[in-house]
Design an enzyme around this catalytic site. Structure first.
Site, short mmCIF file in Angstrom:
data_model
loop_
_atom_site.label_atom_id
_atom_site.label_comp_id
_atom_site.label_asym_id
_atom_site.label_seq_id
_atom_site.Cartn_x
_atom_site.Cartn_y
_atom_site.Cartn_z
N GLU A 1 5.95 -5.61 13.35
CA GLU A 1 6.77 -4.40 13.51
C GLU A 1 7.42 -4.37 14.90
O GLU A 1 8.57 -3.94 15.04
CB GLU A 1 5.93 -3.15 13.28
CG GLU A 1 6.75 -1.87 13.26
CD GLU A 1 5.94 -0.69 12.74
OE1 GLU A 1 5.92 -0.49 11.51
OE2 GLU A 1 5.32 0.01 13.57
N ASP B 1 0.84 -1.20 0.00
CA ASP B 1 0.00 0.00 0.00
C ASP B 1 0.88 1.25 0.00
O ASP B 1 0.72 2.14 0.83
CB ASP B 1 -0.97 -0.01 1.19
CG ASP B 1 -0.25 -0.08 2.53
OD1 ASP B 1 0.88 -0.60 2.58
OD2 ASP B 1 -0.83 0.41 3.53
C1 5GW Z 1 -5.50 -7.15 6.32
C2 5GW Z 1 -6.13 -6.79 7.48
C3 5GW Z 1 -5.44 -6.12 8.48
C4 5GW Z 1 -4.11 -5.84 8.26
C5 5GW Z 1 -3.48 -6.21 7.09
C6 5GW Z 1 -4.16 -6.89 6.12
C7 5GW Z 1 -3.51 -7.29 4.88
C8 5GW Z 1 -2.16 -6.96 4.65
C9 5GW Z 1 -4.18 -7.99 3.82
O1 5GW Z 1 -5.37 -8.35 3.89
N1 5GW Z 1 -3.51 -8.29 2.67
C10 5GW Z 1 -2.19 -7.96 2.49
O2 5GW Z 1 -1.64 -8.24 1.42
N2 5GW Z 1 -1.52 -7.32 3.50
C11 5GW Z 1 -0.09 -7.04 3.32
O3 5GW Z 1 0.51 -6.68 4.54
C12 5GW Z 1 0.12 -5.87 2.36
O4 5GW Z 1 1.34 -6.05 1.67
C13 5GW Z 1 0.23 -4.72 3.33
O5 5GW Z 1 0.88 -3.60 2.75
C14 5GW Z 1 1.01 -5.35 4.46
C15 5GW Z 1 0.86 -4.66 5.83
O6 5GW Z 1 -0.49 -4.37 6.12
P1 5GW Z 1 -0.99 -2.86 6.15
O7 5GW Z 1 -0.40 -2.12 4.99
O8 5GW Z 1 -2.48 -2.84 6.24
O9 5GW Z 1 -0.38 -2.34 7.51
P2 5GW Z 1 -0.05 -0.80 7.85
O10 5GW Z 1 0.51 -0.84 9.24
O11 5GW Z 1 0.97 -0.30 6.85
O12 5GW Z 1 -1.34 -0.02 7.74
MN MN Z 2 1.11 -0.60 4.80
#
Ligand code: 5GW
Ligand code: MN
Length: 299
Positions: A248, A158
């Site tokens: 993290e 993202d």
């Molecule tokens: C789904 C629900 C909660 C948290 C993460 C996910 C999720 C993460 C998902 O359904 N699918 C997925 O591919 N991810 C991967 O984990 C993505 O590469 C994402 O960029 C990474 C980290 O999750 P993020 O981006 O939601 O976490 P933050 O802390 O950057 O907002």
């Molecule tokens: Mn992210």
């Protein structure tokens, strides 16, 4: 005095390194107490760096997860990466997804750049993804990545590149300083503070707070990092504990005990939610896009 001054001046004119000295940043920390550089705009010469790395003909593996609705970020991630990430180098992307058919098929990749798709199951609980990410990277390194690349970077999907992220970011063990916490002192960092967790860091310890959206390094170093974090995540799970910021928190524990050899400034892991505001950020290179967390995280 006079003579010395002239020597310095003529040396400056002849040497690019001496000219760089002029540009070194004084408004931010550019080196850690353990002598690891912190990479900021103005602390390196991109042309000199590119030239220095050219003859090594390095391959950089890049892992990225696009599971469930997160597949929607992949196109812009890859498109911007082709523009700014390790340009001129060999880059092997490893996309972990539950929907291989939805990976954009029309991406045109530069010379020496390849896209590999690895199918993973759709995880039921979202905690599962943060639990499994380290394990899946560890396994992929053992199974194939280790023979195919010199360095590896693990990135969130993202995200979007807006500026150069080149070989200045390469090192044995590399992590990026979190864009929200760089003025905080270590007792204020959101480390895991419960001693029952393997990610526990006492209030009187800590160097930096790193964001898990980007980390990387040499293959053996990242293998060891992912293996250790995965083991710790599993130990925590077995006693019913989940660290405050999941992987993290474990990454931060690992990097406290194993000092990174190079740090990336928040230019390398900015957050669009923060806007362009901060005056020490001369160039946003890679940043989190704004997402509707509730919407994207429902099944
Ligand atoms: C789904 C629900 C909660 C948290 C993460 C996910 C999720 C993460 C998902 O359904 N699918 C997925 O591919 N991810 C991967 O984990 C993505 O590469 C994402 O960029 C990474 C980290 O999750 P993020 O981006 O939601 O976490 P933050 O802390 O950057 O907002
Ligand atoms: Mn992210």
């Amino acid at each position: 005095r006079q003579v010395q001054h002239q020597v310095v001046l003529s040396h400056r004119l002849q040497s690019k390194q001496a000219m760089l000295k002029e540009a070194v940043r004084t408004d931010v920390l550019t080196i850690t107490p353990w002598l690891a550089p912190i990479v900021w705009e103005g602390t390196f010469d991109p042309q000199v760096i590119d030239e220095a790395f050219k003859s090594y003909n390095l391959t950089i593996a890049t892992t990225v997860f696009a599971v469930g609705k997160y597949i929607r970020f992949l196109h812009d991630f890859l498109e911007s990466s082709e523009k700014y990430f390790m340009v001129g180098m060999n880059v092997h992307y490893y996309v972990f997804t539950d929907m291989p058919g939805d990976v954009p098929g029309n991406m045109s990749l530069g010379v020496g750049r390849r896209l590999n798709i690895l199918k993973v199951p759709k995880f039921d609980r979202w905690q599962e993804i943060s639990l499994r990410r380290m394990e899946l990277i560890q396994n992929a390194i053992e199974e194939y990545i280790h023979q195919e690349a010199h360095y590896i970077f693990c990135l969130d999907v993202d995200m979007r590149f807006h500026g150069r992220v080149g070989p200045e970011a390469l090192g044995k063990l590399v992590a990026a300083i979190h864009p929200w916490f760089y003025w905080y002192t270590h007792n204020q960092f959101p480390y895991e503070r419960r001693s029952i967790s393997t990610a526990y860091i006492p209030l009187d310890q800590g160097d930096f707070y790193y964001q898990a959206n980007i980390f990387g390094g040499a293959m053996e170093d990242i293998h060891r990092l992912t293996k250790t974090c995965r083991e710790h995540l599993e130990v925590d799970k077995s006693v019913g504990v989940e660290a405050l910021w999941q992987e993290e928190s474990h990454l931060n524990w690992y990097l406290l005990k194993n000092k990174p050899t190079k740090l990336l400034s928040p230019e390398y892991v900015w957050d669009d939610l923060r806007g362009p505001g901060a005056k020490e950020i001369k160039l946003v290179r890679f940043s989190s896009v704004i997402k509707n967390k509730t919407e994207i995280r429902e099944n």
